[in-house]
Design a protein around this motif. Structure first.
Motif, PDB file in Angstrom:
ATOM      1  N   SER A 175      -5.237  -6.492  12.497  1.00 54.09           N
ATOM      2  CA  SER A 175      -5.322  -7.220  11.080  1.00 54.09           C
ATOM      3  C   SER A 175      -4.501  -6.459  10.299  1.00 54.09           C
ATOM      4  O   SER A 175      -4.618  -4.998   9.913  1.00 54.09           O
ATOM      5  CB  SER A 175      -6.615  -7.026  11.151  1.00 54.09           C
ATOM      6  OG  SER A 175      -6.652  -6.833   9.433  1.00 54.09           O
ATOM      7  N   TYR A 229      -7.466  -0.546  15.996  1.00 50.13           N
ATOM      8  CA  TYR A 229      -8.480  -1.820  15.597  1.00 50.13           C
ATOM      9  C   TYR A 229      -8.563  -3.165  16.121  1.00 50.13           C
ATOM     10  O   TYR A 229      -7.160  -3.330  16.182  1.00 50.13           O
ATOM     11  CB  TYR A 229      -8.115  -1.738  13.579  1.00 50.13           C
ATOM     12  CG  TYR A 229      -9.166  -3.329  13.347  1.00 50.13           C
ATOM     13  CD1 TYR A 229     -10.430  -3.117  12.356  1.00 50.13           C
ATOM     14  CD2 TYR A 229      -8.639  -4.945  13.457  1.00 50.13           C
ATOM     15  CE1 TYR A 229     -10.935  -4.646  11.695  1.00 50.13           C
ATOM     16  CE2 TYR A 229      -9.223  -5.165  13.062  1.00 50.13           C
ATOM     17  CZ  TYR A 229     -10.316  -5.265  11.987  1.00 50.13           C
ATOM     18  OH  TYR A 229     -11.112  -6.913  12.218  1.00 50.13           O
ATOM     19  N   ALA A 232      -5.053  -6.244   6.580  1.00 44.14           N
ATOM     20  CA  ALA A 232      -5.177  -6.574   5.513  1.00 44.14           C
ATOM     21  C   ALA A 232      -6.128  -4.912   6.227  1.00 44.14           C
ATOM     22  O   ALA A 232      -6.463  -3.940   5.328  1.00 44.14           O
ATOM     23  CB  ALA A 232      -6.518  -7.438   4.728  1.00 44.14           C
ATOM     24  N   PHE A 233      -6.613  -4.897   7.092  1.00 42.25           N
ATOM     25  CA  PHE A 233      -7.935  -3.856   7.815  1.00 42.25           C
ATOM     26  C   PHE A 233      -6.402  -2.197   7.512  1.00 42.25           C
ATOM     27  O   PHE A 233      -7.019  -1.754   7.040  1.00 42.25           O
ATOM     28  CB  PHE A 233      -8.533  -4.123   9.007  1.00 42.25           C
ATOM     29  CG  PHE A 233      -9.113  -2.570   8.906  1.00 42.25           C
ATOM     30  CD1 PHE A 233     -10.374  -2.597   9.121  1.00 42.25           C
ATOM     31  CD2 PHE A 233      -8.745  -1.344  10.295  1.00 42.25           C
ATOM     32  CE1 PHE A 233     -11.203  -1.621   9.614  1.00 42.25           C
ATOM     33  CE2 PHE A 233      -9.044  -0.523  10.104  1.00 42.25           C
ATOM     34  CZ  PHE A 233     -10.950  -0.882   9.873  1.00 42.25           C
ATOM     35  N   VAL A 287       1.082  -1.645   0.404  1.00 38.21           N
ATOM     36  CA  VAL A 287       0.392  -0.485  -0.206  1.00 38.21           C
ATOM     37  C   VAL A 287       0.830   1.334   0.795  1.00 38.21           C
ATOM     38  O   VAL A 287       0.304   2.202  -0.460  1.00 38.21           O
ATOM     39  CB  VAL A 287      -1.149   0.003   1.485  1.00 38.21           C
ATOM     40  CG1 VAL A 287      -0.057   0.118   2.449  1.00 38.21           C
ATOM     41  CG2 VAL A 287      -1.915   0.885   1.013  1.00 38.21           C
ATOM     42  N   ALA A 322      -4.291   3.574   2.912  1.00 37.77           N
ATOM     43  CA  ALA A 322      -4.636   3.909   2.403  1.00 37.77           C
ATOM     44  C   ALA A 322      -6.127   4.421   2.297  1.00 37.77           C
ATOM     45  O   ALA A 322      -6.196   6.047   1.947  1.00 37.77           O
ATOM     46  CB  ALA A 322      -5.171   2.530   0.754  1.00 37.77           C
ATOM     47  N   MET A 323      -6.763   4.799   3.140  1.00 39.11           N
ATOM     48  CA  MET A 323      -8.004   5.035   3.215  1.00 39.11           C
ATOM     49  C   MET A 323      -7.472   7.008   3.855  1.00 39.11           C
ATOM     50  O   MET A 323      -7.608   8.316   3.579  1.00 39.11           O
ATOM     51  CB  MET A 323      -9.432   5.073   4.413  1.00 39.11           C
ATOM     52  CG  MET A 323      -9.999   4.480   3.740  1.00 39.11           C
ATOM     53  SD  MET A 323     -11.859   3.089   5.004  1.00 39.11           S
ATOM     54  CE  MET A 323     -10.265   2.144   5.680  1.00 39.11           C
ATOM     55  N   ALA A 358      -3.557  -1.621   6.465  1.00 40.67           N
ATOM     56  CA  ALA A 358      -3.290  -1.250   5.004  1.00 40.67           C
ATOM     57  C   ALA A 358      -4.517  -0.909   4.499  1.00 40.67           C
ATOM     58  O   ALA A 358      -4.532   0.311   4.129  1.00 40.67           O
ATOM     59  CB  ALA A 358      -3.145  -2.985   3.937  1.00 40.67           C
ATOM     60  N   TYR A 359      -5.944  -0.869   4.765  1.00 41.37           N
ATOM     61  CA  TYR A 359      -6.747  -0.292   4.114  1.00 41.37           C
ATOM     62  C   TYR A 359      -7.122   1.373   4.192  1.00 41.37           C
ATOM     63  O   TYR A 359      -7.357   1.904   4.340  1.00 41.37           O
ATOM     64  CB  TYR A 359      -7.954  -0.816   4.362  1.00 41.37           C
ATOM     65  CG  TYR A 359      -9.476  -1.041   2.836  1.00 41.37           C
ATOM     66  CD1 TYR A 359      -9.111  -0.562   1.853  1.00 41.37           C
ATOM     67  CD2 TYR A 359     -10.412  -0.853   4.205  1.00 41.37           C
ATOM     68  CE1 TYR A 359     -10.262  -0.482   1.384  1.00 41.37           C
ATOM     69  CE2 TYR A 359     -11.652  -0.440   3.391  1.00 41.37           C
ATOM     70  CZ  TYR A 359     -11.619   0.420   2.173  1.00 41.37           C
ATOM     71  OH  TYR A 359     -12.478   0.238   1.099  1.00 41.37           O
ATOM     72  N   VAL A 372     -12.695   0.952  16.580  1.00 41.48           N
ATOM     73  CA  VAL A 372     -12.964  -0.517  16.252  1.00 41.48           C
ATOM     74  C   VAL A 372     -13.401  -2.047  16.608  1.00 41.48           C
ATOM     75  O   VAL A 372     -11.809  -2.184  16.782  1.00 41.48           O
ATOM     76  CB  VAL A 372     -12.700  -1.103  15.176  1.00 41.48           C
ATOM     77  CG1 VAL A 372     -13.393  -1.739  13.629  1.00 41.48           C
ATOM     78  CG2 VAL A 372     -13.388   0.254  14.222  1.00 41.48           C
ATOM     79  N   VAL A 391     -14.387  -5.403  15.773  1.00 40.91           N
ATOM     80  CA  VAL A 391     -15.092  -6.603  15.117  1.00 40.91           C
ATOM     81  C   VAL A 391     -15.274  -7.950  16.196  1.00 40.91           C
ATOM     82  O   VAL A 391     -15.086  -8.132  17.303  1.00 40.91           O
ATOM     83  CB  VAL A 391     -14.720  -6.859  14.143  1.00 40.91           C
ATOM     84  CG1 VAL A 391     -14.264  -6.231  13.315  1.00 40.91           C
ATOM     85  CG2 VAL A 391     -13.486  -7.983  14.274  1.00 40.91           C
ATOM     86  N   ILE A 414     -16.769   1.398   8.978  1.00 42.39           N
ATOM     87  CA  ILE A 414     -15.172   1.519   8.441  1.00 42.39           C
ATOM     88  C   ILE A 414     -15.168   3.389   8.937  1.00 42.39           C
ATOM     89  O   ILE A 414     -14.734   4.770   9.239  1.00 42.39           O
ATOM     90  CB  ILE A 414     -15.043   1.140   8.100  1.00 42.39           C
ATOM     91  CG1 ILE A 414     -14.173  -0.215   7.604  1.00 42.39           C
ATOM     92  CG2 ILE A 414     -13.652   1.909   6.658  1.00 42.39           C
ATOM     93  CD1 ILE A 414     -13.841  -0.776   6.551  1.00 42.39           C
ATOM     94  N   GLU A 460      -9.669  -7.158  17.626  1.00 44.60           N
ATOM     95  CA  GLU A 460     -10.564  -8.428  17.124  1.00 44.60           C
ATOM     96  C   GLU A 460     -10.554  -8.986  18.291  1.00 44.60           C
ATOM     97  O   GLU A 460     -11.470  -9.813  18.570  1.00 44.60           O
ATOM     98  CB  GLU A 460     -10.181  -9.667  16.096  1.00 44.60           C
ATOM     99  CG  GLU A 460      -9.824  -8.436  14.363  1.00 44.60           C
ATOM    100  CD  GLU A 460      -8.802  -9.661  13.517  1.00 44.60           C
ATOM    101  OE1 GLU A 460      -8.781 -10.533  13.784  1.00 44.60           O
ATOM    102  OE2 GLU A 460      -8.596  -9.002  12.690  1.00 44.60           O
TER     103      GLU A 460
END
Lengths: 730, 730
Positions: free
Chosen positions: A168, A219, A170-171, A151, A177-178, A173-174, A246, A248, A287, A221
């Motif tokens: 996470s 974030y 993946a989260f 990313v 990017a956001m 990296a997202y 967050v 989850v 998100i 889990e």
């Protein structure tokens, strides 16, 4: 406070990349490239036995060969190579390791053991570990790129004040990017992966002390160490840094202690919810909300008060905003009469109460907008202002006007939160953000941000109050250590407790209980009942019978000695026939209590988060409506009062439909004492439930009519949750 | 069905603009310019006494001077000039008028009268009117721009399948701009302003028949004619066109009939909610949701089934999606075992249940994505698929891959709803939309769209069921006209009804009531009680005493004749002393009913929406929890069953905690009969409440223990709501 100092980790002066490569396809190539490209100013040591140079830097055959201090070693190598690399790291005096390598706890039992072995060896050598199975981290301000996430290659984020930590990858990296897409500058970005050592809580604590970080996004889990998480959130709160989380996985109710009714109602997720609220972290649900709130905090900071002004050019959307604000319980305070008159003087048809609607007249007189905003921020003193401009706000002239307004208003009313709602392109959004203001197409998103701001202001008020509670960790410290507490309250006697045992134990900790007498003979029953005063209730005493009514083990409204004798015989018969194997400890004779409102109180040890205190409404509603609220112990009196207010049926306690108000203060005090009792009992307590707990009319107190107390077998407890029981690790 | 045909209005072949101007600052200049610029192909007649030409078109001094058919006249003139213009319009045979002019009902009483007078004259001349005080309308496909909104000047929207109707001009203009920003093509755009004639319902009805419109977006602030709104929504539903509404103003409970307890619990907004649900319209709560749902419907249409697949490359976000989907009650159905095995064969570590997590392995093998999607759409048969791609989805290669997937999957699985969740720029979003797919950064927004789709599928299933209910308007038609219903059930006797009157009236309409005896003497009381069978209850009978218990007017559990006689004396004494002016009609002796679960049933006339039927839970919970649900009459048996299921305490009726299940069917049947009764009574009924209404164990029925019936004075009723009472206008 035992939270570690991670400075040498997150701001290393030297970085070695084990598995560094010149082949761009290898993950070991990535961090070297990122570090060089972004101008990391510390030492870079690519480790590769088959290369002389990588990215223009001298390569070393091993960590040992570097022969200089290594603050951080990045393990960009397969799981099969990490043990050898750790040998080298220990020999080279490496301080910290970030481990990209997958193939550990996420793969099952074997991987878990390998991970634990690695972590233990590193720990013994004084090395901190991030990962394995993570994407690494970045310290953006210091250009530390210890990550292989692609990313970053698609565009680097600006340096800023927001720290992101994510379990996470993946989260994470997202989120990176956001943030980039929003123009939200980052201080640090950390993914924790399997958390063999460093976890989210450690990172929050580090960010709480990091001067570059002002807002923390986390974030999660799950959580292995509730105490550390609570400590880290307290640190952030004390540092005045809002934490947005967050979490989850809202699991089904009922993953908890089986035999207890409390447990059937408790959900891990509800406890997390309580934890975040209790320690000042705002829990975002989506998100979009996660970023809207953090972005708002980064751009505008917290407003100076909770009062909200709503300004609109459309009456209908004004109503919509008011609806949303009311749902979010925002304080939409009316303008003072004089301020309203000022607006009316210019716009005769204006609505001036709040929302203020300056109508379509603004299209002819655009300066009305700033004039009205100044009245709302000035005369009305609104801490936050939401300005809905409809399509009108999207014209080029109005875009410039909004930018000018944003600067002028933030200059003249420092710290106020000003949010525009209209269509704004990216350039317009950035311009408004540069002036400390926000813009959303949908005013409902603005209201959501305002609601989060209000949450943080409330938390600040709570913490800054002169009579604020003792920090929870100090409350632990002040408690007698259970080991040497032979006389003081301490661990419970392990094993079965019947109702009388349970009630006496609770009474010894200051929790009010119903006057009762324990009897083992007909005469004793009668004598007990007479001394208590008729009418009485009678119940079988047995730790083996959970549902006494179901086996005929309860008789209520016993009016005289004859009825008492008969009830005694009936109860023993019934118990013996329905539960022939149960150990019967006689009967419990208790005074009948009339009136009041029934509740349920409880406490239990959550394997990850610690002692959870529960308050529920009584009768069927607790189960029917899930009318229950939680806190983590210790619960102070204010939190206990807040719990009462959170019940859906709270109005029942306040004197509903002509009934007298109940003794809520006695209920709150009982919650506090139950919380203390549960903490003192430490890992000897499995769960305790007071059901019903009757709250009498104000001034008459409150008391438990029944109690179920379950203790934990010592061995199991120590093994399964070493970090949680005060007796073992506090 | 009396909904008007607005074709000559919305698709006029000729348009005259009264107040047309060459001066760009005048609002009369705008529609002429828009019509010319956008190539309207009908005749354009600018009306201006002082100009020869406007925008290159010949100008006329008045409407009369045109001397050709005028389908539509646009009144871009001040309120002071409209009467003269209307004279001309009538003389010229104008069919329709759109009136921008402000200064009417929105200004108060005087303006309201002027508006009514204008409307009456227009109506008498057979002219339909849109406005006044509106922004006009556009028929985008036909290039009809009968609006002066500047929003068109900033860029015209594409022609498409979405019709927007808004009471508010400002909201309408904003919606226009938002649609443009999203690339959402419009069929028609209408603002209705003061609604002197044409209202939102008329426009919905027109759009239901308009071939260009496939999706209808409606914004309401209120509703003057509930029947028309319901008819128009039914029309749209029958035409298979989903309607998405925003209705602002969730008012406080209690704007209704004062004396009745039901009223205190009812809220206008809850009734609107029921209306929309009942007639298949999806109510969006925020502007973002409004557009997300309509956009989704326009781009993708309704999926063929309710089953939802969740596909992710991040385990954590998979959980987040599952949480959201569970909250929205989506059907996240597990994949068949064979389908799961197919995925496992390629991704050993995949989670395959649903959500399906194909893990980071997808970064090495991007084709996994389409392969897995095909398994979920094919083998698993999911009607909708949400694919979360994290940051990975934002790379150029992955953007192309998504576009290819979108086309291939929509081609091979026609009609399936496929939503990507990743970062997508505008170009990418448009490309995916062109293929019939959607993209949202936040998967929670995708789940919200899926939830709305599920709502519409359910509505379709309901309407298309072979045993579907009679359309509500037919149910009205089948009812005897109250005027000639001297023997049939019809209007109520106006005036006071005591409890016995009320119960008898309800019983006559087939609603089960408690067996009772009305008595006026000591002996009569005893005889009545004996014939009913002890124990009995006794209550004072008086239409003037609402809260009988409060004045000592109720005695329960009367076991014999002596107790009955004593109770009779006590009740009369109490009533006379506490309510000396009340008219006492004796007492009501009723059989005591044991067991069962208490509810409240009610019905009342809502001044705008018609007869509202209410079901609430009994005791304190209805008030404490607002545990109440509404429908508009007529309520069929399925809707009645659904109402029971909507209660927060519904489980109490299903046999809670070992209690026997209640006779829910008898309850539902009573709701249906109450709804029929209330409709039949027409405008003679103000409200009726059955409280408590006891639902006995299954097979034993249900019955009202008490009833309050309020009738409406005839004169007031006819004047205040002429359009609503069946006897006057149906």
């Amino acid at each position: 406070m035992t939270l570690p100092d991670l400075d040498s980790f997150l701001s290393p002066r030297s970085i070695a990349i084990v598995g560094a490569s010149s082949s761009p396809a290898k993950i070991g190539a990535v961090p070297v490239r990122y570090l060089v490209e972004h101008g990391y100013d510390g030492a870079i040591y690519p480790i590769n036995a088959r290369a002389d140079q990588i990215e223009g830097r001298r390569a070393y055959p091993s960590l040992r060969a570097v022969e200089a201090p290594i603050d951080l070693a990045v393990f960009a190598i397969p799981a099969s190579s990490v043990d050898a690399a750790l040998d080298d790291a220990i020999a080279a005096g490496v301080k910290n390791i970030v481990m990209f390598s997958a193939g550990f706890a996420e793969m099952g039992k074997e991987g878990e053991q390998a991970q634990a072995a690695f972590a233990a060896r590193a720990k013994a050598a004084g090395i901190r570990v991030l990962g394995p199975n993570c994407l690494g981290f970045m310290n953006v301000a210091r250009a530390v790129y210890a990550t292989f996430s692609p990313v970053v290659a698609t565009g680097a984020n600006e340096s800023g004040c927001v720290g992101i930590v994510s379990q996470s990858g993946a989260f994470g990296a997202y989120a990176y990017a956001m943030a980039r897409e929003r123009g939200l500058g980052l201080s640090a970005w950390i993914t924790t992966g399997n958390e063999s050592d460093i976890g989210v809580a450690d990172c929050i604590a580090w960010m709480a002390r990091d001067p570059a970080t002002r807002v923390i996004m986390a974030y999660l889990e799950g959580c292995k160490d509730g105490r550390k998480l609570r400590d880290s959130l307290d640190l952030a709160q004390a540092a005045g840094k809002p934490v947005v989380v967050v979490k989850v996985g809202r699991t089904e109710l009922g993953a908890l202690t089986a035999a207890s009714h409390t447990a059937a109602l408790a959900g891990d997720d509800a406890v997390f919810d309580a934890l975040f609220r209790q320690h000042g972290a705002y829990r975002a649900r989506t998100i979009e909300e996660f970023f809207d709130v953090a972005h708002g905090l980064a751009v505008a900071g917290l407003p100076p008060n909770k009062q909200v002004g709503l300004l609109t050019v459309s009456g209908g959307v004004g109503v919509m905003m008011a609806d949303e604000a009311a749902d979010a319980a925002l304080e939409v305070t009316a303008l003072p009469v004089a301020a309203q008159a000022m607006i009316h003087a210019r716009v005769p048809l204006a609505a001036t109460h709040n929302p203020v609607d300056i109508t379509g007249q603004v299209t002819a007189e655009p300066d009305l907008l700033e004039a009205t905003a100044r009245i709302m921020l000035g005369e009305a003193g609104h801490g936050s202002l939401l300005i809905f401009l409809a399509a009108f706000g999207a014209t080029p002239a109005m875009r410039i006007l909004q930018q000018q307004m944003a600067q002028a208003l933030r200059n003249d009313f420092p710290g106020r939160l000003i949010i525009f709602s209209t269509l704004a392109d990216t350039a317009q959004q950035r311009a408004l953000e540069a002036a400390g203001c926000l813009s959303f197409t949908d005013p409902a998103r603005a209201v959501r941000v305002m609601a989060a701001m209000q949450f943080f202001i409330r938390q600040q008020e709570r913490v800054n109050r002169p009579d604020a509670e003792t920090p929870w960790s100090d409350a632990f410290a002040a408690m007698p250590a259970p080991e040497d507490a032979s006389t003081a309250p301490g661990p419970l006697r392990r094993g079965a407790h019947n109702e009388a045992d349970a009630l006496r134990t609770l009474a010894a900790h200051g929790i009010p209980i119903v006057p009762f007498h324990r009897a083992n003979s007909r005469d004793d029953v009668i004598a007990g009942a007479q001394s208590l005063g008729f009418p009485v209730a009678m119940k079988v005493l047995s730790a083996d019978i959970t549902h006494k009514s179901d086996v005929g083990g309860v008789v209520l409204n016993i009016h005289d000695a004859d009825e008492a004798a008969a009830a005694y015989a009936r109860i023993l018969d019934a118990a013996r026939s329905f539960a022939p194997n149960a150990r019967i400890d006689g009967v419990l004779v208790a005074r009948m209590v009339r009136g009041g409102v029934e509740c349920i109180l409880g406490a239990r040890r959550d394997p990850a988060l610690g002692v959870v205190v529960m308050l529920g409404s009584g009768g069927v509603t607790v189960e029917l409506l899930g009318d229950v609220t939680f806190r983590l112990a210790p619960v102070d009196i204010d939190q206990a009062r807040a719990m009462v207010g959170e019940l859906k049926t709270a109005r029942l306690l306040q004197g509903f439909r002509g009934k007298p108000p109940c003794d809520v203060e006695a209920l709150a005090e009982a919650i506090v004492r139950l919380s203390r009792f549960a903490l003192t009992a430490g890992d000897s307590l499995e769960s305790v439930e007071l059901n019903p707990f009757v709250v009498l009319p104000a001034g008459q107190g409150a008391l438990a009519l029944d109690a179920v107390l379950l203790t934990a077998p010592p061995a199991t407890t120590n093994a399964s949750s070493p970090a949680l029981a005060p007796s073992t690790s506090f």
